[in-house]
Design an enzyme around this catalytic site. Structure first.
Site, PDB file in Angstrom:
ATOM      1  N   LYS A  53       0.841  -1.212   0.000  1.00 14.41           N
ATOM      2  CA  LYS A  53       0.000   0.000   0.000  1.00 14.41           C
ATOM      3  C   LYS A  53       0.871   1.254   0.000  1.00 14.41           C
ATOM      4  O   LYS A  53       2.075   1.184   0.334  1.00 14.41           O
ATOM      5  CB  LYS A  53      -0.916  -0.023   1.227  1.00 14.41           C
ATOM      6  CG  LYS A  53      -0.151   0.002   2.540  1.00 14.41           C
ATOM      7  CD  LYS A  53      -1.049  -0.320   3.737  1.00 14.41           C
ATOM      8  CE  LYS A  53      -0.247  -0.267   5.020  1.00 14.41           C
ATOM      9  NZ  LYS A  53      -0.992  -0.796   6.175  1.00 14.41           N
ATOM     10  N   TYR A 262      16.121  30.341   8.754  1.00  4.63           N
ATOM     11  CA  TYR A 262      14.942  30.985   9.341  1.00  4.63           C
ATOM     12  C   TYR A 262      15.048  31.070  10.857  1.00  4.63           C
ATOM     13  O   TYR A 262      15.517  30.134  11.518  1.00  4.63           O
ATOM     14  CB  TYR A 262      13.677  30.201   8.982  1.00  4.63           C
ATOM     15  CG  TYR A 262      13.256  30.366   7.539  1.00  4.63           C
ATOM     16  CD1 TYR A 262      12.946  31.623   7.011  1.00  4.63           C
ATOM     17  CD2 TYR A 262      13.150  29.267   6.708  1.00  4.63           C
ATOM     18  CE1 TYR A 262      12.542  31.769   5.690  1.00  4.63           C
ATOM     19  CE2 TYR A 262      12.744  29.393   5.385  1.00  4.63           C
ATOM     20  CZ  TYR A 262      12.449  30.658   4.885  1.00  4.63           C
ATOM     21  OH  TYR A 262      12.065  30.801   3.580  1.00  4.63           O
TER      22      TYR A 262
HETATM   23  C1  LIG Z   1      -0.218  -1.816   6.808  1.00  6.09           C
HETATM   24  C2  LIG Z   1      -0.895  -3.081   7.210  1.00  6.09           C
HETATM   25  C3  LIG Z   1      -0.161  -4.278   7.326  1.00  6.09           C
HETATM   26  C4  LIG Z   1       1.346  -4.332   7.266  1.00  6.09           C
HETATM   27  O1  LIG Z   1       1.836  -3.911   8.520  1.00  6.09           O
HETATM   28  P1  LIG Z   1       3.403  -3.775   8.853  1.00  6.09           P
HETATM   29  O2  LIG Z   1       3.422  -3.333  10.258  1.00  6.09           O
HETATM   30  O3  LIG Z   1       3.912  -2.724   7.916  1.00  6.09           O
HETATM   31  O4  LIG Z   1       4.031  -5.077   8.614  1.00  6.09           O
HETATM   32  C5  LIG Z   1      -0.867  -5.459   7.559  1.00  6.09           C
HETATM   33  N1  LIG Z   1      -2.209  -5.447   7.699  1.00  6.09           N
HETATM   34  C6  LIG Z   1      -2.943  -4.306   7.627  1.00  6.09           C
HETATM   35  C7  LIG Z   1      -4.422  -4.369   7.806  1.00  6.09           C
HETATM   36  C8  LIG Z   1      -2.314  -3.092   7.390  1.00  6.09           C
HETATM   37  O5  LIG Z   1      -3.035  -1.960   7.339  1.00  6.09           O
END
Ligand SMILES: *Cc1c(COP(=O)(O)O)cnc(C)c1O
Length: 366
Positions: A53, A262
């Site tokens: 994702k 800044y």
């Molecule tokens: C992002 C996510 C994962 C992966 O989690 P990690 O901690 O990055 O291994 C797995 N399951 C769901 C539902 C997620 O949203």
């Protein structure tokens, strides 16, 4: 420069390409990604999927997923259907692509046309899916206590028999505290997942990266790590994946008492050499990490950030170097995503997914 009028039919000539000299270079080690995925895969008996994702945690879904598929990954998880459709175009018809957000209004064509498997999160989504795409594969996401996505025990009990009648592809739930293996929430969620799924003849998947590391009780039929594949905590043995080198635009000498950037946030207390590098919070280098962080010179010398991080520029104290560097490294084997995350009061996930669009992205290995 030739006059544009001389080339009326070739306007694309004027499109600028990122040059490694003028923007940072983000190097993504696909071999390290594959080694991390294989190491996590070796920890469990069942299948290991990959979570890709948010553009594979900022590292580029197309290149990352193609390498993982080549290495044997057969299942991928994305957050939303649009990501799944793009991934399908990259990977072709074979791999399973699961969508955490389930079946959202307006997604039916995309889910149907590109063969995505929505993880249905509610009775509403179940009805939507059954009406729009009868017979199309789906999975079910169950809430075991995180209270973010998924059907709660009561809802599941009510729809379970109907859902099972349509042969779901997968049952999943998500752990809230998997990066804290001793947290009692893990056992509690494991127990709830058993209560909701034992005895059903459907493949099950609970573990993210932290869940993989907690051992076989959490593995079920499939694991779905994300951050560990990309080299982040809690997978302590992960190989680092990203290197970020930032070009130096200019160097200058400061007398004691002069200031940088800044709000005059840095004051020179000795004769000081300041390098200005071409990147800033507009590239995802979080402003909050400034005061604690250094950039590394080629010989490993730590050069502290001097003053506030600007949108496109960072001042760096290079007084201790015996030469003006051409570039300085923010991320690499010496200083990783979790080090920066600690400095900014955040997590490696946010450092990775913030990595900016202006960098030249260079892939090695894979
Ligand atoms: C992002 C996510 C994962 C992966 O989690 P990690 O901690 O990055 O291994 C797995 N399951 C769901 C539902 C997620 O949203």
């Amino acid at each position: 420069m030739r006059a544009a009028a001389a080339f009326p039919l070739t306007p694309t000539l004027t499109v600028a390409k990122p040059s490694p000299m003028s923007t940072g270079t983000l190097t993504i080690d696909l071999d390290a990604i594959l080694a991390n995925w294989r190491a996590l895969d070796a920890m469990s008996a069942g299948e290991t999927a990959a979570v890709v994702k948010s553009d594979a945690y900022g590292l580029g879904t197309a290149r990352v997923a193609r390498s993982l598929a080549h290495a044997g990954a057969r299942s991928f998880f994305v957050a939303v259907a649009e990501e799944g459709a793009a991934l399908r175009a990259t990977l072709g018809p074979s791999p399973a692509i699961y969508v955490f957000s389930g079946h959202m209004p307006g997604d039916a064509d995309m889910i149907g046309d590109t063969g995505l498997i929505p993880m249905l999160n509610s009775l509403d989504q179940m009805i939507r899916h059954a009406e729009a795409l009868p017979g199309h594969p789906f999975g079910i996401q169950l809430d075991t206590g995180m209270n973010r996505l998924g059907m709660e025990p009561g809802e599941w009990a009510a729809v379970r028999d109907v859902a099972l009648g349509q042969s779901p592809a997968l049952l999943i739930s998500h752990l809230a505290c998997a990066d804290l293996p001793d947290h009692p929430m893990n056992r509690q969620q494991l127990h709830a997942f058993h209560e909701m799924t034992d005895g059903l003849d459907v493949p099950r998947c609970l573990a993210n990266t932290g869940g993989v590391l907690m051992g076989p009780d959490y593995h079920f039929d499939m694991c779905r790590p994300g951050i560990g594949v990309y080299g982040g905590r809690p997978f302590a043995d992960a190989r680092p994946v990203v290197t970020l080198d930032l070009p130096v635009i200019q160097c200058r000498d400061l007398d004691p008492g002069e200031t940088v950037g800044y709000a005059n946030a840095f004051t020179a207390h000795r004769p000081t050499r300041i390098a200005t590098v071409a990147a800033g919070y507009g590239d995802g280098i979080l402003r909050a990490l400034g005061p604690q962080s250094s950039l590394l010179a080629e010989d490993g010398t730590a050069c502290p950030i001097a003053g506030r991080i600007s949108m496109d520029l960072i001042g760096v104290d290079v007084t201790d170097l015996d030469h003006d560097p051409k570039s300085l490294q923010l991320l690499g084997t010496e200083q990783g995503v979790d080090d920066l995350a600690d400095n900014a009061g955040t997590i490696g996930y946010e450092i990775l997914t913030s990595l900016g669009a202006r960098y030249l992205r260079r892939y090695i290995g894979g």
